[in-house]
Motif scaffolding. Structure first.
Motif, PDB file in Angstrom:
ATOM      1  N   CYS A   1      53.416   6.903 -49.942  1.00 47.64           N
ATOM      2  CA  CYS A   1      52.074   6.775 -49.348  1.00 47.64           C
ATOM      3  C   CYS A   1      51.486   5.424 -49.731  1.00 47.64           C
ATOM      4  CB  CYS A   1      51.198   7.916 -49.864  1.00 47.64           C
ATOM      5  SG  CYS A   1      49.530   7.870 -49.221  1.00 47.64           S
ATOM      6  N   PHE A   2      51.124   4.626 -48.752  1.00 45.18           N
ATOM      7  CA  PHE A   2      50.536   3.303 -48.988  1.00 45.18           C
ATOM      8  C   PHE A   2      49.059   3.334 -48.604  1.00 45.18           C
ATOM      9  CE2 PHE A   2      55.033   2.529 -48.168  1.00 45.18           C
ATOM     10  CZ  PHE A   2      55.369   1.732 -49.253  1.00 45.18           C
TER      11      PHE A   2
ATOM     12  N   HIS B   1      58.018  -1.058 -42.718  1.00 42.83           N
ATOM     13  CA  HIS B   1      58.560  -0.211 -43.804  1.00 42.83           C
ATOM     14  C   HIS B   1      60.004   0.196 -43.589  1.00 42.83           C
ATOM     15  CE1 HIS B   1      54.674   0.011 -45.681  1.00 42.83           C
ATOM     16  NE2 HIS B   1      54.116   0.327 -44.519  1.00 42.83           N
ATOM     17  N   LYS B   2      60.665  -0.431 -42.610  1.00 42.84           N
ATOM     18  CA  LYS B   2      61.988   0.092 -42.218  1.00 42.84           C
ATOM     19  C   LYS B   2      63.068  -0.065 -43.282  1.00 42.84           C
ATOM     20  CE  LYS B   2      63.476  -3.934 -39.628  1.00 42.84           C
ATOM     21  NZ  LYS B   2      63.297  -4.632 -38.377  1.00 42.84           N
ATOM     22  N   THR B   3      62.871  -0.982 -44.246  1.00 39.84           N
ATOM     23  CA  THR B   3      63.921  -1.164 -45.263  1.00 39.84           C
ATOM     24  C   THR B   3      63.546  -0.514 -46.601  1.00 39.84           C
ATOM     25  OG1 THR B   3      62.942  -3.277 -45.868  1.00 39.84           O
ATOM     26  CG2 THR B   3      64.756  -3.340 -44.271  1.00 39.84           C
TER      27      THR B   3
ATOM     28  N   ASP C   1      44.446   7.093 -54.388  1.00 42.38           N
ATOM     29  CA  ASP C   1      45.734   6.955 -55.043  1.00 42.38           C
ATOM     30  C   ASP C   1      46.771   7.688 -54.186  1.00 42.38           C
ATOM     31  OD1 ASP C   1      47.522   6.540 -57.399  1.00 42.38           O
ATOM     32  OD2 ASP C   1      47.545   8.726 -57.314  1.00 42.38           O
ATOM     33  N   GLY C   2      47.791   6.938 -53.727  1.00 44.37           N
ATOM     34  CA  GLY C   2      48.791   7.513 -52.814  1.00 44.37           C
ATOM     35  C   GLY C   2      49.475   8.728 -53.405  1.00 44.37           C
ATOM     36  N   GLY C   3      49.873   8.647 -54.655  1.00 48.92           N
ATOM     37  CA  GLY C   3      50.580   9.761 -55.308  1.00 48.92           C
ATOM     38  C   GLY C   3      49.709  11.010 -55.348  1.00 48.92           C
ATOM     39  N   ALA C   4      48.418  10.821 -55.643  1.00 47.96           N
ATOM     40  CA  ALA C   4      47.510  11.973 -55.735  1.00 47.96           C
ATOM     41  C   ALA C   4      47.336  12.615 -54.354  1.00 47.96           C
ATOM     42  CB  ALA C   4      46.164  11.532 -56.297  1.00 47.96           C
TER      43      ALA C   4
ATOM     44  N   GLY D   1      37.582  10.955 -49.196  1.00 51.99           N
ATOM     45  CA  GLY D   1      37.769   9.508 -49.314  1.00 51.99           C
ATOM     46  C   GLY D   1      38.694   8.915 -48.262  1.00 51.99           C
ATOM     47  N   VAL D   2      39.301   9.786 -47.417  1.00 55.32           N
ATOM     48  CA  VAL D   2      40.234   9.259 -46.411  1.00 55.32           C
ATOM     49  C   VAL D   2      39.483   9.012 -45.092  1.00 55.32           C
ATOM     50  CG1 VAL D   2      42.280   9.759 -45.005  1.00 55.32           C
ATOM     51  CG2 VAL D   2      42.237  10.394 -47.436  1.00 55.32           C
ATOM     52  N   ALA D   3      39.588   7.771 -44.589  1.00 58.05           N
ATOM     53  CA  ALA D   3      38.975   7.466 -43.291  1.00 58.05           C
ATOM     54  C   ALA D   3      39.950   7.832 -42.182  1.00 58.05           C
ATOM     55  CB  ALA D   3      38.620   5.989 -43.212  1.00 58.05           C
ATOM     56  N   GLU D   4      41.194   7.384 -42.290  1.00 55.58           N
ATOM     57  CA  GLU D   4      42.213   7.715 -41.291  1.00 55.58           C
ATOM     58  C   GLU D   4      43.596   7.464 -41.872  1.00 55.58           C
ATOM     59  OE1 GLU D   4      42.099   5.285 -37.826  1.00 55.58           O
ATOM     60  OE2 GLU D   4      41.853   3.437 -38.943  1.00 55.58           O
ATOM     61  N   SER D   5      44.606   7.940 -41.154  1.00 58.45           N
ATOM     62  CA  SER D   5      45.964   7.784 -41.671  1.00 58.45           C
ATOM     63  C   SER D   5      46.954   7.726 -40.510  1.00 58.45           C
ATOM     64  CB  SER D   5      46.315   8.965 -42.577  1.00 58.45           C
ATOM     65  OG  SER D   5      46.291  10.160 -41.820  1.00 58.45           O
ATOM     66  N   ALA D   6      48.133   7.209 -40.836  1.00 53.63           N
ATOM     67  CA  ALA D   6      49.225   7.218 -39.844  1.00 53.63           C
ATOM     68  C   ALA D   6      50.506   7.523 -40.595  1.00 53.63           C
ATOM     69  CB  ALA D   6      49.334   5.858 -39.161  1.00 53.63           C
ATOM     70  N   ILE D   7      51.349   8.338 -39.975  1.00 52.67           N
ATOM     71  CA  ILE D   7      52.647   8.633 -40.583  1.00 52.67           C
ATOM     72  C   ILE D   7      53.737   8.178 -39.633  1.00 52.67           C
ATOM     73  CG2 ILE D   7      54.178  10.513 -41.306  1.00 52.67           C
ATOM     74  CD1 ILE D   7      51.659  11.780 -42.473  1.00 52.67           C
TER      75      ILE D   7
END
Ligand code: MCA
Ligand code: AMP
Length: 521
Positions: free
Chosen positions: A491-492, A514-516, A470-473, A439-445
């Motif tokens: 995870c967003f 997301h810096k704060t 679901d981010g937690g999953a 279900g994941v198309a792409e991601s960035a960390i």
């Protein structure tokens, strides 16, 4: 006559004349004399040498891969590996099966040492990769390694080695693709240790609190070599506990830590000037020390932390001065926010993206050269060539500037790397695992500021059309595959990633957004 440049010879020569004196005292009250270190490492070296390991076609000495919990016996195994002339390959205890499979497959160790609890899966990986000897070592001193070594002689002559001979491989993750093994020689390690002994003013009577893990440069080389080369006693903490370190300060003189350790000690009311009065030196490195931590430490303890900078590929590169010393042209003080001066013997330059040197004060890429700089990456000649300039400088991937006086300041990294609590996390590796999930198309960390770990990873994941995520999953799914410190803290799920006109993900925008996230209220 052929001099033996085996690092162990130099370390052993620094043992005190009284071999029955205390060398290491553990936080569980176990005491080891210098004779214990000598005898036990001789026995383990004899065991390694008795294994009749056939020479490999490339002529490289046999590798000993070690993934065990911190213990004095694990340090003895490191010394034994040096004595035998083998190559030590330390592995973080947090690494999971897929990670271990890669390291063992890539390094092809002749010997693997793991905990009894991990033996079933580690031995399976090792035997499949062709390793014939898998031993166990547990923190209660049980396991087949010590059992087998107990039948060996406690006398051993260190195998003759030249300065350029390989003695350790330290895997550092790659910005793209898999981890690279930095190949360090006896000469790299010894030259750095000898220089630091002088530069940091190691003196008779010094006692080191050793509270770092021993599978990375900081705890394994900088701390252990420092104490051994000075014949200094170590107070050995199996795991960092701020209360226990503070309790030991009156019996010690030197402490080394990553910034998180200092932050955690500052949170303890027992940390006072009186408690730290006996200490001579507090050293920080492996990650940027916040200027607030530097000042808070000064106010609370009366001591000025000495910050230094290094890498797995180079060991230590720069350091703030211990004292202003004309021999090193250091006239200055320990300056917070800087990593000090290039160490004696280290050439450091700041260059632009085309490789041209920049004037003092200008920000650019940091490149280094010196007897401490590694020979290259294990079985990766192309990667090695890419990371060195034509005139032999190693490209650190760190971005910084050097002022007129010579102080170096690190301002960022050109490599996509997050340093969390002193451990390195390469987003590309974690993104690779996330992108393979259903279900994941792409991601960035991206790395964002964190009050405890300095910096932590946050994941932004884009679902495939029609998929619900679901981010937690997703994070729970990563836990079985990756070392725990690499798991993003949040995870967003997002409909898309911001890209520039070239199609490149704009990580700076995600970092800003997301810096704060972990800012204290
Ligand atoms: C633990 N956790 C972390 C980290 N450590 N998360 C992010 N970053 C970390 N560094 C998470 C675990 O995943 C776990 O989460 C939870 O915290 C508790 O784990 P535990 O192992 O109990 O943590 P800890 O004992 O509190 O460890 C924190 C630590 C440790 C003491 C700061 O990370 C540490 O010893 N760091 C030092 C690393 C080091 O020696 N670096 C030197 C590299 P969950 O429960 O969710 O699973 S050498 C180097 O960099 C160069 C050459 C140099 O210059 O020195
Ligand atoms: P490693 O791959 O574990 O050897 O980590 C090396 C990296 O840690 C360096 O390239 C730097 O980015 C970082 N590092 C080490 N010491 C410091 C420091 N004092 N300040 C900032 N970054 C540091």
């Amino acid at each position: 006559m052929n001099k033996n440049h085996n690092l162990f010879v130099a370390l052993r020569a620094a043992f005190p004349a009284d071999l029955d004196a205390l060398a290491v005292e553990t936080d569980e009250g176990q005491c080891y004399s210098w004779r214990d270190l000598d005898r036990a490492s001789a026995m383990m070296a004899n065991l390694l040498q008795s294994l009749d390991i056939p020479p490999t076609p490339d002529g490289m000495p046999p590798r000993v891969a070690v993934q065990v919990d911190k213990s004095v016996e694990a340090m003895m195994l490191y010394l034994a590996t040096l004595r035998a002339g083998f190559v030590f390959l330390p592995l973080n205890t947090a690494y999971q099966q897929a990670e271990i499979e890669y390291f063992i497959g890539n390094a092809e160790p002749a010997v693997v040492v793991c905990t009894g609890a991990n033996f079933p899966w580690v031995s399976q990986i090792a035997f499949q990769a062709g390793t014939r000897h898998v031993f166990t070592l547990n923190t209660d001193r049980s396991g087949s390694l010590l059992e087998r070594a107990s039948h060996c002689s406690d006398e051993q002559t260190p195998v003759v080695r030249q300065p350029e001979d390989l003695t350790a491989i330290l895997y550092t993750s790659g910005t793209t693709g898999r981890s690279k093994g930095a190949m360090l020689s006896h000469g790299n390690l010894l030259s750095n240790a000898v220089m630091l002994k002088d530069y940091w003013g190691w003196q008779p009577g010094d006692v080191l609190i050793h509270a770092l893990p021993i599978f990375h440069v900081h705890g394994l080389f900088v701390a252990i070599h420092g104490a051994l080369l000075n014949g200094s006693q170590m107070l050995w903490h199996a795991k960092f506990d701020p209360k226990r370190v503070i309790a030991d300060l009156p019996r010690a003189t030197v402490f080394m830590g990553v910034p998180t350790l200092y932050v955690r000690m500052l949170a303890e009311s027992a940390l006072t000037k009186k408690q730290a009065a006996h200490m001579r030196l507090f050293i920080s490195g492996s990650a940027p020390l916040l200027i607030e931590t530097f000042h808070d430490w000064q106010a609370r303890t009366g001591h000025t932390i000495l910050e230094r900078y290094g890498m797995s590929e180079t060991i230590m590169l720069t350091s703030n001065p211990y004292v202003a010393d004309a021999r090193y042209r250091n006239q200055g003080e320990r300056r917070g926010g800087t990593v000090g001066f290039p160490l004696p013997g280290v050439s450091l330059r700041v260059v632009d993206d085309a490789g041209a040197p920049l004037p003092a004060g200008e920000i650019g890429n940091i490149q280094v050269k010196g007897p401490n700089v590694f020979a290259g990456y294990w079985r990766m000649p192309e990667k090695t060539a890419e990371e060195f300039s034509i005139d032999g400088f190693f490209k650190t991937g760190d971005v910084g500037r050097q002022d007129e006086q010579g102080y170096v300041t690190i301002v960022g990294r050109s490599k996509d790397l997050i340093i969390s609590g002193g451990y390195n996390v390469y987003p590309a590796e974690v993104e690779g695992y996330l992108n393979d999930m259903p279900g994941v198309a792409e991601s960035a960390i991206v790395g964002v500021p964190h009050p405890d770990f300095g910096e932590v990873g946050v994941a932004i994941v884009v679902p495939r059309p029609g998929a619900t995520l679901d981010g937690g999953a997703l994070l729970a799914g990563l836990k079985d595959r990756l070392a725990n410190f690499k798991i993003p803290k949040r995870c967003f799920i997002a409909p898309e990633l911001p890209r520039n006109t070239m199609g490149k993900v704009q990580k700076n925008l995600l970092r800003d957004a997301h810096k704060t996230l972990f800012a204290p209220d």
